[in-house]
Design an enzyme around this catalytic site. Structure first.
Site: not given
Ligand code: ADP
Ligand code: MG
Length: 309
Positions: A12, A127, A210
């Site tokens: 984000n 992946k 990352k």
């Molecule tokens: P990034 O690009 O920051 O690595 P990801 O999409 O890989 O983001 O990981 C973040 C997402 O993980 C959050 O937006 C949320 O939807 C999800 N998520 C899964 N499990 C949890 C949890 N237990 N608590 C909070 N968020 C969670």
């Molecule tokens: Mg991620």
């Protein structure tokens, strides 16, 4: 208190295409420069999912339309994504620093991260990368040695290994720049995965998470704090359920137990939690923070986010 901080930026913070990235890096730069202005030493790493996906698809299409251009290995795609993201991010940071009369140079280090060829991840690639394929395209890919899976009825996708980082090849360069007070962007997209073959570094068909690479970077730099910025303000247990509970201050032992109970989704929150635990338990006084980009300042102040000690 002034700290040495490694900040891992999530999806984000960068957007998903050229236009979005140009806009996103501006607010990302504001949040990061807030921490620099407060006197902290900051080193930045970032993800690259959408960007490396775009580059990979573009290079595959080029090859398909004009076989004179050979297929681009994943390691090269990651290198391209580091340069492309670093270019936008370092310029946004430069502009934000200058607008606040802070004189610090910003640079992006094309970073290679060593992986172990015997890492179990190579036996079980998980992946998904690139675009969806038809059955026919999948068969051709598999004949060329690629691993392809059927993805939940949506078609076929190539999967590659996601090995753990072992070490950062350019770490001394990064350290020198940090010691000189400069702002460094490194380990983008988890770093370019390489294996050592004598003096030669061989790029491998893999991607490093990352969150894990950022943890390695933070440990190598003897940072005080690892901040993982993502799309949620805090980590939750029972995420998305009626009994959801957001975690604020938590010990590594407590959150390890929640991880064991399966509260964190693999591939998204689990690697962050694992990286956060690894860093916080690596030395006394170190801690990790998982929060939203806009909350980084409040998180450092201990007001919000999930703080793992
Ligand atoms: P990034 O690009 O920051 O690595 P990801 O999409 O890989 O983001 O990981 C973040 C997402 O993980 C959050 O937006 C949320 O939807 C999800 N998520 C899964 N499990 C949890 C949890 N237990 N608590 C909070 N968020 C969670
Ligand atoms: Mg991620």
């Amino acid at each position: 208190m002034k700290k040495k901080i490694v900040i891992a930026l999530g999806g984000n913070a960068l957007g998903t295409n050229l236009e979005e990235q140009m806009v996103a890096v501006k607010s990302t730069a504001i949040a990061i420069v807030d921490l620099i202005e407060a006197g902290n030493e900051v080193v930045i790493s970032h993800g690259n999912g959408p960007q490396v996906g775009m580059i990979n698809i573009a290079m595959s299409e080029l090859h398909k339309n004009n076989p004179k251009y050979s297929l681009c290995p994943m390691s090269v795609c990651v290198a391209m994504s580091q340069a492309y993201i670093g270019y936008d991010l370092q310029n946004a940071l430069r502009e934000e620093l200058l607008s606040r009369n802070i004189t610090k140079s910003v640079s992006t280090i094309i970073t290679q991260v060593e992986v172990n060829p015997k890492d179990k991840a190579f036996e079980n690639p998980t992946k998904p990368i690139g675009s969806f394929m038809t059955k026919e395209e999948a068969d051709i890919s598999m004949k060329s040695g690629k691993v392809v899976i059927e993805d939940a009825g949506r078609g076929y996708r190539e999967v590659i290994a996601s090995p753990k980082p072992v070490g950062i090849i350019e770490i001394e360069t990064i350290k020198s720049l940090v010691e000189m007070g400069q702002v460094v962007i490194a380990c983008g997209g988890g770093g370019i995965p390489v294996i050592k073959e004598g003096n030669h570094l061989k790029g491998v068909n893999a991607v490093i998470d990352k969150d894990f690479a950022s943890c390695t970077l933070a440990k190598e730099l003897h940072a005080d704090c690892l901040i993982i910025l993502t799309a949620v303000e805090k980590v939750a247990i029972n995420f998305g359920k009626p009994n959801e509970k957001w975690l604020h201050n938590i010990t590594t032992a407590e959150i390890k137990q929640y991880a064991k109970e399966g509260h964190f989704a693999p591939g998204s929150m689990l690697p962050k939690v694992e990286a956060a635990i690894d860093f916080a338990s690596s030395k006394d006084g170190r801690y990790s923070l998982i929060t939203l980009l806009e909350k980084a300042k409040d998180g450092i102040a201990g007001i919000t986010g999930t703080i793992i000690t």
